[in-house]
Write an enzyme that holds these catalytic residues in place. Sequence first.
Site, PDB file in Angstrom:
ATOM      1  N   PRO A 226       0.801  -1.167   0.188  1.00 22.02           N
ATOM      2  CA  PRO A 226      -0.027  -0.050   0.070  1.00 22.02           C
ATOM      3  C   PRO A 226       0.972   1.212   0.031  1.00 22.02           C
ATOM      4  O   PRO A 226       0.309   2.303  -0.615  1.00 22.02           O
ATOM      5  CB  PRO A 226      -0.893  -0.044   1.177  1.00 22.02           C
ATOM      6  N   SER A 228       3.921   1.768  -1.585  1.00 25.67           N
ATOM      7  CA  SER A 228       5.061   1.691  -2.623  1.00 25.67           C
ATOM      8  C   SER A 228       5.119   2.994  -3.018  1.00 25.67           C
ATOM      9  O   SER A 228       4.335   3.922  -3.086  1.00 25.67           O
ATOM     10  CB  SER A 228       4.611   0.605  -3.728  1.00 25.67           C
ATOM     11  N   GLU A 244       4.276  -0.542   5.176  1.00 24.66           N
ATOM     12  CA  GLU A 244       4.175   0.080   6.607  1.00 24.66           C
ATOM     13  C   GLU A 244       3.943   1.684   6.523  1.00 24.66           C
ATOM     14  O   GLU A 244       4.764   2.242   5.904  1.00 24.66           O
ATOM     15  CB  GLU A 244       5.250  -0.245   7.339  1.00 24.66           C
ATOM     16  N   LYS A 261       5.314  -4.813  13.862  1.00 33.81           N
ATOM     17  CA  LYS A 261       6.280  -5.708  14.751  1.00 33.81           C
ATOM     18  C   LYS A 261       5.708  -7.114  15.008  1.00 33.81           C
ATOM     19  O   LYS A 261       4.621  -7.218  15.744  1.00 33.81           O
ATOM     20  CB  LYS A 261       6.574  -4.936  16.088  1.00 33.81           C
TER      21      LYS A 261
END
Length: 447
Positions: A226, A228, A244, A261
């Site tokens: 999402p 990129s 992320e 994480k």
Amino acid sequence: MNNPVIFKNLLTEQWLSPAQILSALSHLTHLVYLKNVDHPVIAFFASEYMLRQDQITQNFKRVTLHQYQEKPSSIHLNQFFKDNAKTDHSDFNGGLIGFISYDDAAQQQVSIQEKKQPALFLGIYRSYLKLTEQGWTFFSDEDEAEEIFQFIQEALTNKKNQSFQLTQPCNARWSKNEYQSAFKQVQEYIKGGDCYQINLTQEFTAKAQGYLLDIAEDFWKLTDAPYSGYLKIDDFELLSCSPELFIDFEENRKIVTRPIKGTMPRYTDPRQDEKSKQRLIDSKKDQAENVMIVDLLRNDLSIYAETGSVKTPQLFEIESFNQVHHMVSEVTATLKDDTNPFDVLLSALPGGSITGAPKIRAMQIIDELEGAPRGAYCGSLGYFNFDGTGSWNILIRSIQKYQNDVSLWAGGGVTIASDCDAEYQECFDKISAMLDLLNTWQKASET
């Protein structure tokens, strides 16, 4: 900011992929693309920009369409953040786009090594393409809008030949024994009370010719990430396949961060894949690691947040991507009045999910043990609109190319409960599909 001039139905082929458009514009020097979840934008011809390399900062202003002139003053973002320019925070509407490397962000707090390549680029973009219901649409409020539009339109009719190839395969810089040695040293630091967690990562390197952009679409299809994106500055290219988010800057001074994480691999067999996901859900080790970073980010954001506004609405959510399952939490806050969003971004970088805790000691240990500077990896790529809304990622699952050197990294958080073999395998769970794909260009060049 004035209302932008809009040219609808820009292209004869309305549904070109971002990579196809970027390829046609690859000769431009400050080309940038953000997937921005479902609001893609391609920007070009920065009106001014700041570039930092080798700890030297230069500032340039566009004087003609293809000419920039160095100027003494830097970009002062205060003058761009205007309360009366409300936008939809999920959408770029003209403003600042760029990247801040891990090295540059960490250097603001500790003395570390720095990769020999651009460390920071921030450009003001007032001309750009967005994907709308009508297809790719040109937006600009510049005096040269018509000239820029015609240039882009003409460039898109030209086909570019792909030239990328590896001249040396991409391999881990560390042997497993070298990874084990660094892992053991992290454990000793934890036992000694220096830290609670270190995000230990390793570099994979290669030599290559041609544009990294030539292979971008293959990586975006592989990862479907999402956050990129792509950035080209002369002979430096940054290809993001990041899942992320670092920080979303939303309307009404709300900010959102979603640290990752905890990782387990995906499998083609549905039952095996579900078992892998369940192992992550049940992992007390990953939960402990996740909550450490949540606490670190809550602390980072509280400096600029209204008292009592820092919340954790989601903890230990599982998000599934093409190669891995991730454990993701969410922290939200409301910024104090008159807070400069860019100050918040710089203060919070590097992100806690890719350093460890406590952050400053973690960055010192990372610099000592990893053996090479990270460069853009674990930095941030994103944008700010002129009103201060925007979105910035964490540059994981990303490839950087400077001149003929290609680099990508992978790693994970090491705690006292970590197992060395499992952590080493996690590196490959995260990056093996990208690594295998990248190395297909070495095989092609040998045939």
